[in-house]
Design an enzyme around this catalytic site. Structure first.
Site, PDB file in Angstrom:
ATOM      1  N   ASP A   1      14.530  35.786  29.008  1.00 49.95           N
ATOM      2  CA  ASP A   1      13.425  36.076  29.873  1.00 49.95           C
ATOM      3  C   ASP A   1      12.225  36.615  29.059  1.00 49.95           C
ATOM      4  O   ASP A   1      11.940  37.632  29.169  1.00 49.95           O
ATOM      5  CB  ASP A   1      13.805  36.837  31.058  1.00 49.95           C
ATOM      6  CG  ASP A   1      12.869  36.755  32.206  1.00 49.95           C
ATOM      7  OD1 ASP A   1      12.253  35.760  32.165  1.00 49.95           O
ATOM      8  OD2 ASP A   1      12.965  37.478  33.043  1.00 49.95           O
TER       9      ASP A   1
ATOM     10  N   TYR B   1      13.874  34.962  19.196  1.00 48.76           N
ATOM     11  CA  TYR B   1      15.211  34.211  19.140  1.00 48.76           C
ATOM     12  C   TYR B   1      14.713  32.668  18.978  1.00 48.76           C
ATOM     13  O   TYR B   1      14.028  32.172  19.663  1.00 48.76           O
ATOM     14  CB  TYR B   1      16.042  34.256  20.238  1.00 48.76           C
ATOM     15  CG  TYR B   1      16.847  35.664  20.002  1.00 48.76           C
ATOM     16  CD1 TYR B   1      17.404  36.085  18.878  1.00 48.76           C
ATOM     17  CD2 TYR B   1      17.355  36.410  21.467  1.00 48.76           C
ATOM     18  CE1 TYR B   1      18.226  37.197  18.636  1.00 48.76           C
ATOM     19  CE2 TYR B   1      18.296  37.355  21.129  1.00 48.76           C
ATOM     20  CZ  TYR B   1      18.523  37.741  19.994  1.00 48.76           C
ATOM     21  OH  TYR B   1      19.449  38.756  19.819  1.00 48.76           O
TER      22      TYR B   1
ATOM     23  N   LYS C   1      19.657  32.189  28.539  1.00 49.97           N
ATOM     24  CA  LYS C   1      18.256  31.870  28.526  1.00 49.97           C
ATOM     25  C   LYS C   1      17.634  33.412  28.845  1.00 49.97           C
ATOM     26  O   LYS C   1      17.627  33.988  29.713  1.00 49.97           O
ATOM     27  CB  LYS C   1      18.123  31.289  30.124  1.00 49.97           C
ATOM     28  CG  LYS C   1      16.541  30.610  30.468  1.00 49.97           C
ATOM     29  CD  LYS C   1      16.527  29.948  31.558  1.00 49.97           C
ATOM     30  CE  LYS C   1      15.334  29.103  31.897  1.00 49.97           C
ATOM     31  NZ  LYS C   1      14.304  30.160  32.186  1.00 49.97           N
TER      32      LYS C   1
ATOM     33  N   CYS D   1       4.469  71.775  44.933  1.00 55.46           N
ATOM     34  CA  CYS D   1       5.296  71.255  43.917  1.00 55.46           C
ATOM     35  C   CYS D   1       6.898  71.898  43.834  1.00 55.46           C
ATOM     36  O   CYS D   1       6.846  73.100  44.285  1.00 55.46           O
ATOM     37  CB  CYS D   1       4.610  71.848  42.477  1.00 55.46           C
ATOM     38  SG  CYS D   1       5.511  71.595  41.056  1.00 55.46           S
TER      39      CYS D   1
ATOM     40  N   CYS E   1       0.833  68.282  40.603  1.00 56.26           N
ATOM     41  CA  CYS E   1       0.785  69.594  40.481  1.00 56.26           C
ATOM     42  C   CYS E   1      -0.348  70.057  39.548  1.00 56.26           C
ATOM     43  O   CYS E   1      -0.165  69.757  38.214  1.00 56.26           O
ATOM     44  CB  CYS E   1       2.135  70.225  40.127  1.00 56.26           C
ATOM     45  SG  CYS E   1       1.966  71.857  39.705  1.00 56.26           S
TER      46      CYS E   1
ATOM     47  N   CYS F   1       7.096  74.723  40.943  1.00 59.17           N
ATOM     48  CA  CYS F   1       6.301  76.253  41.003  1.00 59.17           C
ATOM     49  C   CYS F   1       5.739  76.209  42.272  1.00 59.17           C
ATOM     50  O   CYS F   1       5.157  77.685  42.379  1.00 59.17           O
ATOM     51  CB  CYS F   1       5.477  75.984  39.919  1.00 59.17           C
ATOM     52  SG  CYS F   1       4.017  74.818  39.952  1.00 59.17           S
TER      53      CYS F   1
ATOM     54  N   LYS G   1      20.413  29.395  36.702  1.00 60.43           N
ATOM     55  CA  LYS G   1      19.923  30.427  36.881  1.00 60.43           C
ATOM     56  C   LYS G   1      20.932  31.381  37.792  1.00 60.43           C
ATOM     57  O   LYS G   1      21.232  31.063  38.805  1.00 60.43           O
ATOM     58  CB  LYS G   1      18.703  30.528  37.210  1.00 60.43           C
ATOM     59  CG  LYS G   1      17.615  29.620  36.622  1.00 60.43           C
ATOM     60  CD  LYS G   1      15.930  29.797  36.783  1.00 60.43           C
ATOM     61  CE  LYS G   1      15.559  31.023  36.473  1.00 60.43           C
ATOM     62  NZ  LYS G   1      14.175  31.201  36.533  1.00 60.43           N
TER      63      LYS G   1
ATOM     64  N   GLU H   1      23.675  28.290  25.906  1.00 59.02           N
ATOM     65  CA  GLU H   1      22.919  29.336  25.418  1.00 59.02           C
ATOM     66  C   GLU H   1      22.482  30.031  26.593  1.00 59.02           C
ATOM     67  O   GLU H   1      22.144  29.595  27.659  1.00 59.02           O
ATOM     68  CB  GLU H   1      21.865  28.823  24.678  1.00 59.02           C
ATOM     69  CG  GLU H   1      22.094  27.721  23.706  1.00 59.02           C
ATOM     70  CD  GLU H   1      20.834  27.010  23.034  1.00 59.02           C
ATOM     71  OE1 GLU H   1      21.026  26.486  22.099  1.00 59.02           O
ATOM     72  OE2 GLU H   1      19.746  27.053  23.841  1.00 59.02           O
TER      73      GLU H   1
ATOM     74  N   CYS I   1       3.714  75.465  35.203  1.00 55.48           N
ATOM     75  CA  CYS I   1       4.706  74.738  35.958  1.00 55.48           C
ATOM     76  C   CYS I   1       5.818  74.262  34.800  1.00 55.48           C
ATOM     77  O   CYS I   1       5.665  73.661  33.966  1.00 55.48           O
ATOM     78  CB  CYS I   1       4.239  73.474  36.578  1.00 55.48           C
ATOM     79  SG  CYS I   1       5.439  72.342  37.332  1.00 55.48           S
TER      80      CYS I   1
END
Length: 720
Positions: free
Chosen positions: A116, A223, A114, A407, A425, A410, A313, A112, A431
């Site tokens: 997380d 699950y 695994k 920025c 900004c 702009c 793993k 199966e 902008c």
């Protein structure tokens, strides 16, 4: 059975069936609108006749239960841990040990994925979910049943079957789907909030929330991977129990496989090494179990883990590639985020060309320089990020990266507010990326959900000068002829867009508020503000101090919202939206005043309270004429202190000589006929507290624990 009781039972069973069809079989039998209508009707009937409501009603999906603290429960069968390995050689040793323990008998394994997430133990009685308990320390865990009930693919009521015991336990994994995690982090980044580390932590944090409505908003999934029952069980093998659980309506991932040899096990491991990245859920390995329950009994346990199962793993994947440049992106709130542009490199099933660098602090911490050979990993196996630099390959003449002072879109000088990681900004009105991103947010699914007007289309309209802000979207019907002449539009597309705009005028007030894109005002805060002020006019007139008094709205959010509403351009946009006919108020009746006993008094609530939630206490104070604020000043009447109140507020109240009272002291100030929540629940008089204020529904590394021989499990030995 009365007519009302029959209606509630019929609606409950119908909605359970539709949920099963939708979440387990990918079949949508009715339109979403019809489903939402049935759910709202059931909620109405349950509210009017709570004595007939089913404990596992489908209305539990939306949450709303407040839990001040989670009780704990002892696991009937301990949730033990698995031994982990990263080596195929260890898998061969495991297989040899199993065969020696079974004296050479044939053995079949079940492999199966695994997942997380967070391990969870669920109890079903007579087909009904009765309890959900976290893994905890393996012996005891937190009871989070109300939160678990909000998980939409988890059946609250199982399909009846002759092989289904009267009472049994299911072990499984609660997880946050990767698209949901990515969407949540995108929203947090846009709001300038700290990003969540990975989906597992996000799921774990969600299950610890005290308000189950907030858990429902996190869209967790489940699950099942193990079935347990006392006495002698019905199934000879673990694989047979998985098939049975699936037939009962429990979600079992279809990725598991029976393997008749170690070579088949290794083939499964190799197959999913890359294929797992195509799944919408984070995985970190493969669990291998002996299939036959009698053989599990024979093999037994070591002190910490079963001898008949092991977890392989996958090692974290990393890649080495060249950093070519840094691109600076401007978000909806003005945050400037650096993105690394890399030489393309294969990583975790995809080709990575870009990686997150988050902010200037990380660039400095890694000492990144253009031309560096960098190491890239996928954070939570989702978002590529730079984790280090190969200094041995650094060019001798390399120079540190200089973060821009203006920025990139702009040219406005950037600012960095005190205590924040992002440069921003401040030119939010001029902008283009900020303006465009706010429009994209407004039309998005979780806000106005305007059909025919997605992010790409609204961005194109902005570039063409057809729209400038949210209010200007509702001027588009007057430009229908012009729109139809655009490439890739046409009359049908325009008609769909105009219909979507018209339908958006029915979107509830809280989603309109969320769609405005006020910094820090996410979905939950928007709901709280809308429920508290009820109209846009009242909300926009509130001061920062008043806003901070709303539950779950702190000082930073309050300052941001108050400043936003004071901007003349925003006031003009709101007037435009009002003129267009959008919902600017909550429907239904507001809570009615009960008395003026607390008139002229102002309170601050701090800590966790015994009889009421903080939100209930605020409503109670307001119903009796009092006001609640979020800050302590000389004008404050009382500080109401609950458990775990922060010392800073106590010290400030003492310094300013503000009286500090308890929850009991506050309740003693109210009329003698004021009921506690428990008394309200038992009373025939409808409560004016949380139950009536909630809107009707509208539409640590988890390991795989196992069982122990001799614990009365019979052949149902698997504890996962």
């Amino acid at each position: 059975m009365t007519d009302i009781q029959q209606q509630i039972t019929a609606l409950t069973e119908r909605l359970h069936h539709l949920n099963y069809q939708y979440y387990q079989r990918d079949i949508s039998e009715v339109p979403d609108q019809e489903f939402d209508h049935m759910l709202a009707e059931l909620a109405r009937l349950e509210k009017e006749h709570p004595e007939f409501a089913h404990p596992n009603s489908p209305t539990q999906r939306v949450g709303g239960t407040i839990t001040k603290q989670f009780p704990t429960a002892e696991h009937r069968y301990p949730m033990l841990s698995l031994g982990n390995t990263y080596s195929e050689a260890d898998l061969r040793e495991f297989d040899e040990r199993v065969r020696r323990g079974l004296e050479g008998a044939d053995v079949t394994y079940v492999c199966e994925l695994k997942f997380d997430g967070v391990a969870m133990s669920l109890t079903y009685q007579d087909g009904q979910l009765t309890q959900g308990v976290t893994r905890g320390d393996g012996t005891r865990g937190d009871v989070v049943t109300n939160n678990v009930r909000t998980i939409k693919n988890l059946p609250l009521h199982l399909r009846p079957a002759t092989n289904q015991p009267k009472e049994f336990e299911v072990r499984g994994e609660i997880f946050m789907p990767l698209p949901v995690f990515a969407e949540l982090n995108t929203e947090r980044e846009a709001n300038g909030e700290q990003l969540l580390a990975n989906p597992r932590n996000a799921a774990s944090g969600a299950l610890k929330l005290q308000d189950s409505a907030l858990v429902a908003a996190r869209r967790l999934r489940f699950y099942a991977y193990s079935y347990l029952t006392s006495g002698r069980g019905s199934f000879p093998t673990h694989s047979a129990s998985l098939e049975a659980m699936q037939s009962w309506g429990l979600p079992v991932s279809d990725t598991w496989r029976r393997c008749h040899s170690l070579e088949e096990v290794l083939a499964f491991v190799h197959e999913w090494d890359k294929q797992r990245f195509t799944l919408p859920v984070a995985t970190d390995g493969i669990v291998i179990k002996v299939d036959d329950f009698q053989q599990q009994e024979i093999l037994g346990f070591t002190a910490k883990s079963p001898r008949w199962a092991i977890a392989y793993k996958y090692p974290a994947e990393a890649a080495r590639t060249r950093l070519n440049s840094i691109q600076y992106q401007v978000g909806r709130t003005g945050a400037v985020t650096p993105v690394a542009l890399l030489d393309p490199v294969p990583l975790a099933g995809t080709v990575v060309k870009r990686a997150s660098v988050h902010n200037a602090n990380q660039i400095a911490a890694l000492d990144l320089r253009l031309g560096d050979m960098v190491f890239v990993e996928k954070g939570g196996e989702i978002i590529p990020k730079i984790t280090g630099v190969d200094l041995s390959a650094r060019p001798a003449d390399s120079q540190p990266i200089k973060y821009p002072t203006e920025c990139p879109a702009c040219g406005t000088p950037l600012i960095r507010p005190e205590g924040e990681a992002h440069f921003r900004c401040p030119n939010d009105r001029g902008c283009p990326p900020q303006q465009k991103a706010r429009l994209e947010h407004f039309v998005s699914r979780k806000a106005m959900n305007i059909d025919g007007l997605g992010a790409e289309t609204v961005g194109r309209f902005f570039d063409l000068g057809l729209v400038t802000d949210a209010a200007s979207l509702y001027d588009l019907p007057a430009k229908a002829t012009e729109l139809a002449q655009l490439d890739r539009m046409g009359e049908k597309s325009v008609q769909r867009l105009l219909t979507g705009l018209e339908q958006s005028k029915q979107v509830p007030f809280d989603r309109v508020l969320f769609g405005l894109g006020i910094r820090y005002v996410g979905e939950t805060v928007a709901e709280k503000l809308a429920a508290h002020y009820r109209t846009m006019d009242a909300l926009s007139a509130a001061s920062a101090t008043e806003l901070a008094a709303v539950p779950e709205v702190g000082g930073v959010i309050a300052e941001s919202a108050a400043a936003w509403f004071q901007e003349p351009e925003n006031q003009a946009m709101i007037r435009g939206l009002q003129a267009a006919g959008l919902q600017m108020a909550l429907t239904g009746e507001a809570p009615q005043a009960v008395s003026d006993r607390l008139a002229g008094l102002t309170f601050v609530l701090s800590g966790v309270f015994e009889q009421y939630s903080r939100e209930d206490l605020q409503q109670l104070i307001q119903q009796h004429g009092g006001k609640v604020t979020g800050s302590i000043s000389k004008k404050l009447s009382y500080l109401v202190a609950g458990d775990k109140m922060g010392p800073a507020k106590r010290e400030k109240a003492t310094e300013l000589k503000v009286p500090i009272i308890s929850e009991a002291d506050l309740l003693a100030m109210l009329p003698t006929d004021t009921k506690t929540p428990e008394e309200e629940e038992a009373s025939d008089t409808p409560t004016l507290l949380t139950a009536d204020l909630l809107p009707a529904p509208d539409s640590p590394d988890s390991s795989t624990p196992e069982s122990k021989p001799g614990t009365g499990l019979g052949q149902q030995g698997s504890l996962f």
